[in-house]
Design an enzyme around this catalytic site. Structure first.
Site, short mmCIF file in Angstrom:
data_model
loop_
_atom_site.label_atom_id
_atom_site.label_comp_id
_atom_site.label_asym_id
_atom_site.label_seq_id
_atom_site.Cartn_x
_atom_site.Cartn_y
_atom_site.Cartn_z
N ASN A 160 0.85 -1.19 0.00
CA ASN A 160 0.00 0.00 0.00
C ASN A 160 0.88 1.23 0.00
O ASN A 160 2.10 1.13 0.03
CB ASN A 160 -0.96 -0.03 1.20
N ARG A 161 0.28 2.42 -0.01
CA ARG A 161 1.01 3.66 -0.25
C ARG A 161 1.61 4.30 1.00
O ARG A 161 2.09 5.42 0.95
CB ARG A 161 0.11 4.69 -0.93
#
Ligand code: CTP
Ligand code: CA
Length: 221
Positions: free
Chosen positions: A34-35
């Site tokens: 994820n970011r």
């Protein structure tokens, strides 16, 4: 109680902090991620250390240097992060700022998945990851103050209030991630406790961290 500036009010306390994303392997060369940049969690670890705490930072893969004065444990997957957190207990304070992957691939392939000519694209079956925050909140060696984060894109305070009760933690730092928070330098948060909700102004992540660390020191005093 107000704290004197410049003191070390968390001296003698052990704080456990998680930060960053987790990487969930698909095969030896691929993963799901994820970011999360890890910036907020690293800043919290540094701020707690600056107030005198002994800090164990359990971090997923990020591009940040270890904060000074902090013991950093690097992990990849959610299951590794949980094991590292349990190994770090006992702790007086836990701040779970990691963006833990909710799901992993059910069966990690031991060899690289191959693109056979004419074959359909693979379908990945997912399995639920352990919830590290909920596990620590109900642990036999539960830290005295357990703080979770809630990344929300809508109904931020409502979802965070529900999350606090569901997970069994003491505080939730509710984070509006509808803008460019992931990887950005600033954060707008609401602190949800049993007493109610504090709306904090938009601040640099470093100042959110310092404010949270001071708030934790006050609660521990
Ligand atoms: N968390 C965790 N372990 C997980 C998932 C989340 O420890 N497997 C922690 C995060 O570090 C954070 C808090 O739980 O402190 C809330 O994470 P969030 O993703 O906002 O909540 P979820 O319960 O996973 O719900 P959803 O993603 O559906 O909003
Ligand atoms: Ca989640």
């Amino acid at each position: 109680a107000m704290l004197a500036p410049g003191g070390r009010p968390l001296a003698g306390r052990h704080a456990l902090v998680t930060a960053g994303p987790t990487h969930e392997p698909i095969d030896p060369v691929r993963y799901i991620a994820n970011r999360s940049s890890g910036k907020q969690g690293y800043a919290i670890a540094a701020a707690l250390a600056a107030l005198g705490a002994r800090v164990t930072l359990v971090s997923g893969p990020v591009m940040l240097p270890d904060p000074p004065g902090v013991t950093a444990v690097r992990v990849e997957s959610a299951r590794e992060m949980l094991a590292a957190c349990e190994a770090a207990l006992p702790a007086d304070i836990a701040v779970m700022a990691a963006a833990v992957a909710d799901w992993r691939v059910a069966r990690e392939a031991t060899q690289k998945l191959k693109k056979e000519p004419g074959a359909a694209a693979p379908v990945l079956e997912m399995a639920l990851n352990p919830d590290i925050l909920a596990t620590l909140s109900r642990h036999a060696q539960r830290p005295g103050l357990v703080v979770g984060f809630a990344a929300e894109t809508e109904k931020v305070v409502q979802h965070a209030t529900e999350k606090r009760l569901r997970k069994g933690c003491d505080w939730i730092v509710a984070n509006d991630v509808s803008g460019d928070v992931m990887g950005g330098e600033r954060n707008t948060v609401h602190l949800v406790t049993a007493e109610g909700v504090e709306d904090w102004p938009e601040l640099p992540k470093s100042e959110v961290a310092e404010r949270l660390a001071r708030r934790i020191a006050e609660a521990m005093a």
